[in-house]
Write a protein that holds these residues in place. Sequence first.
Motif, short mmCIF file in Angstrom:
data_model
loop_
_atom_site.label_atom_id
_atom_site.label_comp_id
_atom_site.label_asym_id
_atom_site.label_seq_id
_atom_site.Cartn_x
_atom_site.Cartn_y
_atom_site.Cartn_z
N ALA A 30 0.85 -1.10 0.13
CA ALA A 30 -0.09 -0.11 0.09
C ALA A 30 1.05 1.45 -0.03
CB ALA A 30 -0.91 0.02 1.02
N ILE A 31 1.94 1.24 0.70
CA ILE A 31 2.70 2.63 0.91
C ILE A 31 3.34 2.70 -0.29
CG2 ILE A 31 4.48 3.50 1.93
CD1 ILE A 31 3.96 2.38 4.45
N MET A 32 3.86 1.74 -0.96
CA MET A 32 4.54 2.16 -2.29
C MET A 32 3.72 2.27 -3.12
SD MET A 32 7.43 -0.66 -2.49
CE MET A 32 8.57 0.17 -3.78
N TRP A 33 2.31 1.88 -3.45
CA TRP A 33 1.32 2.21 -4.25
C TRP A 33 1.24 3.77 -4.06
CZ3 TRP A 33 -0.23 0.65 -8.72
CH2 TRP A 33 -0.27 -0.48 -9.24
N ALA A 34 1.05 4.33 -2.83
CA ALA A 34 0.76 5.51 -2.72
C ALA A 34 1.66 6.49 -3.27
CB ALA A 34 0.44 5.94 -1.18
N MET A 35 2.93 6.17 -3.18
CA MET A 35 4.05 7.00 -3.55
C MET A 35 4.25 7.03 -4.92
SD MET A 35 6.53 6.60 -0.20
CE MET A 35 8.29 6.83 -1.28
#
Lengths: 337, 77
Positions: free
Chosen positions: A222-227
């Motif tokens: 999730a974090i990488m998708w957000a960034m």
Amino acid sequence: MDSGEFTVQQISSQQFILLADSATPAGAEHQAGEITAQAEAAHHEGEAAHTEEAHGAHAGEKKAEHPPEVPNFMTLIHHKFFHHSTAKFDKAFLGLEALVFSAIGVLFVTILVMKAMRRPKLIPTPLQNLIEVYVEGLHKFFAGIIGDKHVDRFFPYLASLFTFILVNNMMGLVPFLKPSTSMIQTTAALAILTFVYVQYVGLTENGIGGWLYHLAGSPKGAIMWAMSPLFFVLHVIGEFAKPLSLALRLFGNVLGKDILLGAFVVIGLTIMYKFMGQATWFGLPLQLPFFFLGLLLGLIQALVFALLSSIYILLMLPHDDHEHEHAHEGEHHAEAH
Amino acid sequence: MAFDVTTAIAIGYPVGLGIAALGSGIGLGRAVGQAMEAMGRQPEASGKIQTGMIIGCAFIEALTIYALISVFLVPKG
């Protein structure tokens, strides 16, 4: 200033450093080239020195920061036959330098390989042996970077790139020739070609979705998708910066070496003038030590260009675990700058 | 003293180039120093270390060369 002749000579040799033609950077070469032509000619043929002063007087009026370069046979032809033509013709004629010298390099390699490999024997002739050692060495080198699985697919492109750049860099050391990689046209063309090829490899290996995914930083979670938008922008800028740096590195190195040679030829000539008190047609060969530097740097720059291209191709290929350590090693090289 | 572009360029360009050379000097010194140390620790790997050092030096040198060729971007007059 003891004599009128000295004055003209001194002024004209100073003017080299400051000389330019407004239309083309190549214009400076053929004007600056005249006195350096004498030094080059001294190594090989004789040429009359009387054109020097006429040329010094004709030398350009505009002051600009344009460095001297050693002349090549195209500038000599231009000086002999087309000396009084228009600026547009100058630009067109001397702009062909990049093409002509690239063509000479390619012809040289082609003829060499054709003579060697016409009828390959089991016990090779010396020339064939040389070519085989060269190709096998390159193959081993690139296999160590890309990995044995993919190297056969990319090896022709990378090895031709390396050979082309190497031969062109070495042409800077041959008298009457000029390295075509010292012009931004050639190096930019090579860099654009590499860039297009790398993107093409990325598209065909991964598909369009996979390519965009890779450009977004391969997010997994999730974090990488957000960034990922941020990564996407950074990656795109990085992808454009790569061919720019490739082109500029090669161009700057080869042109810098050319300018160094030209400056030392001019210094050698002015020193010889001070000794002899009149214009001579050769000068002290002060530029000789820089030939060795040129050899080394030419080889290294060709190697670095091909190496970086292979690393960019590697980064576009699908990473599996076996390739992962090569990719990290490759990125370590690439991130070292 | 009149401020003109030529003077500004004549002062600014060599200073910038000097700073770029300083940076590359530091970088190359570190790179070569660590390569020498690694070669001292394991002399049988010195071939690979030397190759890697040369390649790394080419990258570091390139940054100074970008500064050097910026002279061609300076407009005349």
